[in-house]
Design a protein around this motif. Structure first.
Motif, PDB file in Angstrom:
ATOM      1  N   PHE A 292       0.839  -1.203   0.000  1.00 19.65           N
ATOM      2  CA  PHE A 292       0.000   0.000   0.000  1.00 19.65           C
ATOM      3  C   PHE A 292       0.873   1.251   0.000  1.00 19.65           C
ATOM      4  CE2 PHE A 292      -2.693   3.274   1.909  1.00 19.65           C
ATOM      5  CZ  PHE A 292      -3.864   3.117   1.186  1.00 19.65           C
ATOM      6  N   PHE A 293       1.887   1.239   0.838  1.00 13.88           N
ATOM      7  CA  PHE A 293       2.809   2.377   0.927  1.00 13.88           C
ATOM      8  C   PHE A 293       3.587   2.545  -0.381  1.00 13.88           C
ATOM      9  CE2 PHE A 293       7.084   3.983   2.482  1.00 13.88           C
ATOM     10  CZ  PHE A 293       6.688   5.306   2.542  1.00 13.88           C
ATOM     11  N   PHE A 294       4.042   1.427  -0.945  1.00  9.23           N
ATOM     12  CA  PHE A 294       4.767   1.436  -2.224  1.00  9.23           C
ATOM     13  C   PHE A 294       3.911   2.076  -3.316  1.00  9.23           C
ATOM     14  CE2 PHE A 294       5.992  -1.107  -6.112  1.00  9.23           C
ATOM     15  CZ  PHE A 294       7.257  -0.573  -6.274  1.00  9.23           C
ATOM     16  N   ASP A 295       2.666   1.664  -3.403  1.00  7.61           N
ATOM     17  CA  ASP A 295       1.770   2.219  -4.429  1.00  7.61           C
ATOM     18  C   ASP A 295       1.523   3.710  -4.222  1.00  7.61           C
ATOM     19  OD1 ASP A 295       1.566  -0.175  -5.747  1.00  7.61           O
ATOM     20  OD2 ASP A 295      -0.307  -0.782  -4.777  1.00  7.61           O
ATOM     21  N   LYS A 296       1.417   4.095  -2.974  1.00  9.47           N
ATOM     22  CA  LYS A 296       1.202   5.510  -2.657  1.00  9.47           C
ATOM     23  C   LYS A 296       2.427   6.347  -3.074  1.00  9.47           C
ATOM     24  CE  LYS A 296       0.969   7.388   1.605  1.00  9.47           C
ATOM     25  NZ  LYS A 296       0.559   7.472   3.029  1.00  9.47           N
ATOM     26  N   LEU A 297       3.607   5.842  -2.765  1.00  7.83           N
ATOM     27  CA  LEU A 297       4.845   6.546  -3.134  1.00  7.83           C
ATOM     28  C   LEU A 297       4.997   6.679  -4.651  1.00  7.83           C
ATOM     29  CD1 LEU A 297       7.727   5.156  -0.892  1.00  7.83           C
ATOM     30  CD2 LEU A 297       6.823   7.479  -0.891  1.00  7.83           C
ATOM     31  N   LYS A 298       4.598   5.606  -5.342  1.00  5.01           N
ATOM     32  CA  LYS A 298       4.757   5.586  -6.797  1.00  5.01           C
ATOM     33  C   LYS A 298       3.949   6.684  -7.494  1.00  5.01           C
ATOM     34  CE  LYS A 298       3.963   1.343  -8.142  1.00  5.01           C
ATOM     35  NZ  LYS A 298       3.875   0.131  -8.980  1.00  5.01           N
ATOM     36  N   LEU A 299       2.862   7.108  -6.863  1.00 14.70           N
ATOM     37  CA  LEU A 299       2.052   8.180  -7.444  1.00 14.70           C
ATOM     38  C   LEU A 299       2.879   9.461  -7.556  1.00 14.70           C
ATOM     39  CD1 LEU A 299      -1.336   7.684  -5.540  1.00 14.70           C
ATOM     40  CD2 LEU A 299      -0.777   6.974  -7.878  1.00 14.70           C
ATOM     41  N   LYS A 300       3.785   9.654  -6.616  1.00 14.45           N
ATOM     42  CA  LYS A 300       4.610  10.861  -6.639  1.00 14.45           C
ATOM     43  C   LYS A 300       5.980  10.595  -7.267  1.00 14.45           C
ATOM     44  CE  LYS A 300       5.993  14.904  -4.420  1.00 14.45           C
ATOM     45  NZ  LYS A 300       6.787  15.306  -3.272  1.00 14.45           N
ATOM     46  N   PHE A 301       6.564   9.447  -6.967  1.00  9.80           N
ATOM     47  CA  PHE A 301       7.903   9.119  -7.477  1.00  9.80           C
ATOM     48  C   PHE A 301       7.758   7.994  -8.506  1.00  9.80           C
ATOM     49  CE2 PHE A 301       8.318  10.475  -2.977  1.00  9.80           C
ATOM     50  CZ  PHE A 301       9.010  11.664  -3.180  1.00  9.80           C
ATOM     51  N   HIS A 302       7.600   8.403  -9.763  1.00  8.20           N
ATOM     52  CA  HIS A 302       7.228   7.439 -10.811  1.00  8.20           C
ATOM     53  C   HIS A 302       8.325   6.435 -11.134  1.00  8.20           C
ATOM     54  CE1 HIS A 302       3.701   9.896 -11.457  1.00  8.20           C
ATOM     55  NE2 HIS A 302       4.470  10.962 -11.532  1.00  8.20           N
ATOM     56  N   HIS A 303       9.552   6.741 -10.726  1.00  6.07           N
ATOM     57  CA  HIS A 303      10.658   5.848 -11.082  1.00  6.07           C
ATOM     58  C   HIS A 303      10.779   4.657 -10.124  1.00  6.07           C
ATOM     59  CE1 HIS A 303      12.180   8.625  -8.084  1.00  6.07           C
ATOM     60  NE2 HIS A 303      13.048   7.702  -7.760  1.00  6.07           N
ATOM     61  N   LEU A 304       9.985   4.612  -9.077  1.00  7.83           N
ATOM     62  CA  LEU A 304      10.038   3.456  -8.168  1.00  7.83           C
ATOM     63  C   LEU A 304       9.449   2.247  -8.884  1.00  7.83           C
ATOM     64  CD1 LEU A 304       8.859   5.041  -4.792  1.00  7.83           C
ATOM     65  CD2 LEU A 304      11.190   4.650  -5.581  1.00  7.83           C
ATOM     66  N   LYS A 305      10.179   1.138  -8.880  1.00  8.26           N
ATOM     67  CA  LYS A 305       9.652  -0.027  -9.592  1.00  8.26           C
ATOM     68  C   LYS A 305       9.832  -1.356  -8.864  1.00  8.26           C
ATOM     69  CE  LYS A 305      13.615  -0.728 -12.672  1.00  8.26           C
ATOM     70  NZ  LYS A 305      14.539   0.397 -12.860  1.00  8.26           N
ATOM     71  N   ILE A 306      10.730  -1.414  -7.885  1.00  3.24           N
ATOM     72  CA  ILE A 306      10.982  -2.708  -7.245  1.00  3.24           C
ATOM     73  C   ILE A 306      10.414  -2.764  -5.830  1.00  3.24           C
ATOM     74  CG2 ILE A 306      12.783  -4.278  -6.382  1.00  3.24           C
ATOM     75  CD1 ILE A 306      14.502  -3.485  -8.714  1.00  3.24           C
TER      76      ILE A 306
END
Ligand SMILES: *Cc1c(COP(=O)(O)O)cnc(C)c1O
Length: 215
Positions: A170-184
């Motif tokens: 859940f936290f990973f998905d939330k972060l990805k909304l702002k930091f699009h380069h997160l993938k792993i």
């Protein structure tokens, strides 16, 4: 069962989008070559000296992942070759990794280790700390935070483990909304990787299930 058969058994349970890190800590070069000959190329270690000794003698196309706690004064020994550091947990460590990576003209990919277990002993960042570190690491050119790592509680309580994985996803998905380069999202070990994959893990770290128990 031997290493070859264990690997075959694991590989059929892993979908294509999930990367397998074979955690080879305490295991010999011969055992690693056994896994290598089954096609594995990504190996994880938790000690700098052990990883560096193995890296020197094993095939150059192996990708070495540091999965254990990393001390700042040891970053220099792995900066020339490490493929991914799973265990970044402070700004000071980020600054040191950036500094050492620059010496080799590299960009070192890293994950932030998030504390999801309740146990006091587990390393890792809170969600607030992780957010701050990602935001403030963007200005460093030789380190790239590309995802998160977490270790669930050491328990047989699957519901508890499931909840910890769910929370990290859940936290990973939330972060990805702002930091699009997160993938792993690195979560799941021998005992809980199936649960981790169900909860959206795309990188699993498996040791004993491949190499047998450690002494
Ligand atoms: C040892 C270790 C693993 C692998 O553990 P197994 O239970 O043997 O699969 C995974 N991740 C980290 C961080 C480890 O230290």
């Amino acid at each position: 069962m031997n290493i070859q058969d264990r690997i075959k058994e694991i590989l059929i349970t892993i979908p294509k989008n999930v990367d397998l890190v074979a955690v080879s800590k305490t295991k010999s070069s011969e055992e690693i070559i056994c896994a290598y000959n089954e096609g594995l190329r990504v190996f994880g270690e938790n000690k700098v000296q052990e990883m560096t000794e193995k890296q020197k003698i094993l095939p150059p196309d192996i990708e070495w992942h540091m999965v254990g706690h990393l001390q700042r004064n040891k970053v220099k020994y792995i900066a020339s070759y490490v493929s991914l550091i799973h265990s970044v947990d402070s700004m000071k460590l980020i600054i040191e990794i950036n500094k050492q990576a620059l010496k080799f003209n590299r960009i070192i990919p890293c994950l932030l280790q998030i504390k999801i277990a309740e146990e006091e002993t587990k390393y890792g960042l809170s969600e607030t700390e992780a957010y701050y570190l990602i935001e403030n690491s963007i200005k460093f050119n030789n380190i790239k935070i590309i995802g998160l790592m977490g270790m669930a509680s050491f328990t047989k309580d699957e519901l508890k483990i499931n909840n910890e994985f769910k929370k990290l996803k859940f936290f990973f998905d939330k972060l990805k909304l702002k930091f699009h380069h997160l993938k792993i999202l690195s979560m799941g070990m021998s005992s809980d990787y199936k649960l981790a994959m169900k909860n959206g893990s795309n990188m699993i770290r498996i040791g004993s299930q491949i190499f047998g128990p450690r002494n």
